[in-house]
Design a protein around this motif. Structure first.
Motif, PDB file in Angstrom:
ATOM      1  N   GLY A 123       0.809  -1.249  -0.109  1.00  0.00           N
ATOM      2  CA  GLY A 123      -0.093   0.073  -0.059  1.00  0.00           C
ATOM      3  C   GLY A 123       0.959   1.330  -0.132  1.00  0.00           C
ATOM      4  N   SER A 124       2.019   1.259   0.735  1.00  0.00           N
ATOM      5  CA  SER A 124       2.930   2.462   0.603  1.00  0.00           C
ATOM      6  C   SER A 124       3.572   2.561  -0.829  1.00  0.00           C
ATOM      7  CB  SER A 124       4.112   1.881   1.594  1.00  0.00           C
ATOM      8  OG  SER A 124       3.919   1.647   3.197  1.00  0.00           O
ATOM      9  N   ASP A 140      -6.510   7.582   0.469  1.00  0.00           N
ATOM     10  CA  ASP A 140      -5.442   6.410   0.899  1.00  0.00           C
ATOM     11  C   ASP A 140      -6.607   5.247   1.553  1.00  0.00           C
ATOM     12  OD1 ASP A 140      -4.386   4.548   2.551  1.00  0.00           O
ATOM     13  OD2 ASP A 140      -2.705   5.873   3.367  1.00  0.00           O
ATOM     14  N   GLU A 157      -7.101   0.950   4.538  1.00  0.00           N
ATOM     15  CA  GLU A 157      -7.598   0.494   5.712  1.00  0.00           C
ATOM     16  C   GLU A 157      -9.147   0.186   5.283  1.00  0.00           C
ATOM     17  OE1 GLU A 157      -7.191   2.687   9.198  1.00  0.00           O
ATOM     18  OE2 GLU A 157      -4.954   2.438   9.186  1.00  0.00           O
ATOM     19  N   SER A 170      -4.012  -1.585   0.659  1.00  0.00           N
ATOM     20  CA  SER A 170      -3.006  -2.620   0.791  1.00  0.00           C
ATOM     21  C   SER A 170      -3.471  -3.880   1.245  1.00  0.00           C
ATOM     22  CB  SER A 170      -2.555  -2.059   2.240  1.00  0.00           C
ATOM     23  OG  SER A 170      -1.617  -2.752   3.049  1.00  0.00           O
TER      24      SER A 170
HETATM   25  C1  LIG Z   1      -3.772   4.206   6.143  1.00  0.00           C
HETATM   26  C2  LIG Z   1      -2.544   3.370   5.683  1.00  0.00           C
HETATM   27  N1  LIG Z   1      -1.768   3.902   4.595  1.00  0.00           N
HETATM   28  C3  LIG Z   1      -1.056   3.074   4.038  1.00  0.00           C
HETATM   29  C4  LIG Z   1      -0.584   1.924   4.842  1.00  0.00           C
HETATM   30  C5  LIG Z   1       0.678   1.200   3.905  1.00  0.00           C
HETATM   31  O1  LIG Z   1       0.380   0.037   3.759  1.00  0.00           O
HETATM   32  P1  LIG Z   1       1.418  -1.136   3.349  1.00  0.00           P
HETATM   33  O2  LIG Z   1       1.722  -1.578   4.807  1.00  0.00           O
HETATM   34  O3  LIG Z   1       0.676  -2.339   2.326  1.00  0.00           O
HETATM   35  O4  LIG Z   1       2.675  -0.599   2.878  1.00  0.00           O
HETATM   36  C6  LIG Z   1      -0.902   1.455   5.926  1.00  0.00           C
HETATM   37  C7  LIG Z   1      -0.646   0.204   6.638  1.00  0.00           C
HETATM   38  O5  LIG Z   1      -1.154  -0.393   7.453  1.00  0.00           O
HETATM   39  C8  LIG Z   1      -2.291   2.092   6.521  1.00  0.00           C
HETATM   40  O6  LIG Z   1      -2.842   1.974   7.624  1.00  0.00           O
END
Ligand SMILES: Cc1ncc(COP(=O)(O)O)c(C=O)c1O
Length: 410
Positions: A76-77, A180, A183, A204
């Motif tokens: 997700g990042s 984003d 969640e 994510s």
């Molecule tokens: C709101 C939010 N954005 C981005 C992310 C990042 O996702 P990832 O862990 O797949 O990189 C998270 C991770 O929990 C998140 O809670």
């Protein structure tokens, strides 16, 4: 794979995948044996790198959320990173420029924020709404200036802000919207899936999320040009896979990263996606049962406040956020230690008021936490426990009642 082979693999998986018993976990794993078998079959075929299954998953995902295009990435990042690097990309018409402002709620995840900074933009924090935990529309209106060019809406734990109002602001002020939705996969606002209101929606599939592929993420959009930019940025800046005619095989049309997922993750994610609605229903029912159990207990003394969905939202919950009420707030640390020792896993609500994190000082984004009283309120009073993908048992409900309502006594 024939039946005999499947039986053999099932036995093997059962042998190796034992979960700890007697603990109320934040996230027990949600993998079925079939999810794992789908992953294994990519390994057996030696097709580990991104290929047809990833494409199949992307297509299906786009259909499920109601977006034109979906592109899988390794987290997700990475999806958030791609969104901001697409917005500043020279291929993009009316691209963002260094120093342009992007508004973001101060209750956010680290990699909701840092891609803004990494792409040369200036984050501007806004407080949240106490009821939904999501960005406050009233505060947002006050924070928008001539320099504001984008809004990063972080949909917290399956909930959202007022998307109709947010959309009106976006249109009136001509801003980019990034959602984003890491969640909140499966939540709908007025029947439209979160993640599809803006220019980009990110998701994510980390193991604790609504569906999981171990690690993995997705980015969706409706604009073909945006999709092509994301596609080239995901892998080296080349145009491989974009189906252009007369394409040379090593044709680098853009700058780029390597944020590709593996085919194994995609196979597991595709298998999990089929269960999104089922998981959503069970999680929601479990959440309601836990709240009802606590509030109808003889030991209930209004110890906690719960978070409810925003108006018009059909939520797909991620965890059960709980706010400790007066006069127990000062006991928060002691209480969470007690829960941990007594086999109930807890965690902060996202990362609390992000203004308080050390990394904020490192990048000189410091400001007083008092400017964000609602996010600070969540930081001071909040924590969350899991809501699982299997129906909660009476034994588990009694266990939670006994332990959580002990806060008066510790
Ligand atoms: C709101 C939010 N954005 C981005 C992310 C990042 O996702 P990832 O862990 O797949 O990189 C998270 C991770 O929990 C998140 O809670």
């Amino acid at each position: 794979m024939n039946n005999k082979e499947k039986i053999f693999l099932n036995k093997l998986i059962n042998k190796y995948s034992k979960e700890p018993r007697g603990k109320y976990l934040l996230t027990p794993d949600s993998f079925s044996n079939d999810d794992i078998i789908q992953g294994i079959s990519t390994l057996l075929k030696k097709k580990i790198t991104m290929s047809d299954v990833t494409k199949k998953f992307e297509k299906k995902f786009a259909k499920v959320v109601g977006a034109k295009y979906a592109l899988m990435v390794n987290s997700g990042s990475s999806a958030n990173l791609l969104a901001f690097f697409a917005l500043i990309n020279p291929m993009k018409k009316k691209r963002l420029r260094p120093g342009d402002e992007c508004i973001i709620p101060s209750l956010c995840w680290s990699t909701s924020l840092w891609p803004i900074v990494q792409s040369g933009l200036k984050p501007k924090f806004v407080d949240i709404d106490r009821g939904s935990l999501n960005l406050s529309i009233d505060q947002l209106k006050k924070k928008i200036t001539k320099k504001t060019r984008a809004i990063m809406a972080v949909h917290i734990l399956g909930n959202s802000t007022n998307m109709i109002e947010l959309n009106k602001i976006i249109k009136r002020k001509n801003l980019y919207l990034i959602e984003d939705t890491c969640e909140s996969l499966g939540s709908s606002y007025k029947k439209k899936k979160l993640g599809t209101f803006g220019d980009f929606g990110t998701f994510s599939f980390y193991y604790s999320h609504q569906i999981t592929s171990g690690e993995g993420g997705m980015i969706v959009c409706n604009d073909k040009k945006n999709y092509e930019i994301l596609h080239s940025l995901r892998a080296h800046g080349w145009d491989r896979g974009l189906n252009k005619k007369n394409q040379k095989s090593f044709n680098f049309i853009n700058s780029g990263f390597n944020l590709r997922p593996t085919e194994t993750s995609a196979a597991i994610g595709y298998s999990q996606l089929k269960k999104l609605n089922k998981f959503k229903k069970i999680r929601s029912s479990n959440r309601n049962k836990i709240i009802k159990k606590l509030q109808s207990s003889k030991k209930w003394r209004e110890q906690f406040t719960f978070i409810y969905p925003a108006k018009n939202l059909d939520p797909s919950w991620f965890g059960l956020p709980i706010l400790i009420n007066k006069p127990y707030i000062k006991k928060k640390r002691k209480f969470l230690n007690y829960l941990n020792k007594n086999f109930i896993e807890t965690r902060p609500i996202i990362s609390g008021n992000f203004i308080n994190q050390k990394s904020i000082n490192l990048y000189k984004l410091n400001q007083s936490k008092e400017k964000f009283p609602n996010a600070q309120n969540i930081d001071d009073r909040g924590f969350f426990i899991g809501v699982h993908v299997n129906p909660i048992s009476n034994k588990e409900l009694n266990f939670l009642e006994n332990k959580l309502l002990k806060i008066n006594e510790i």
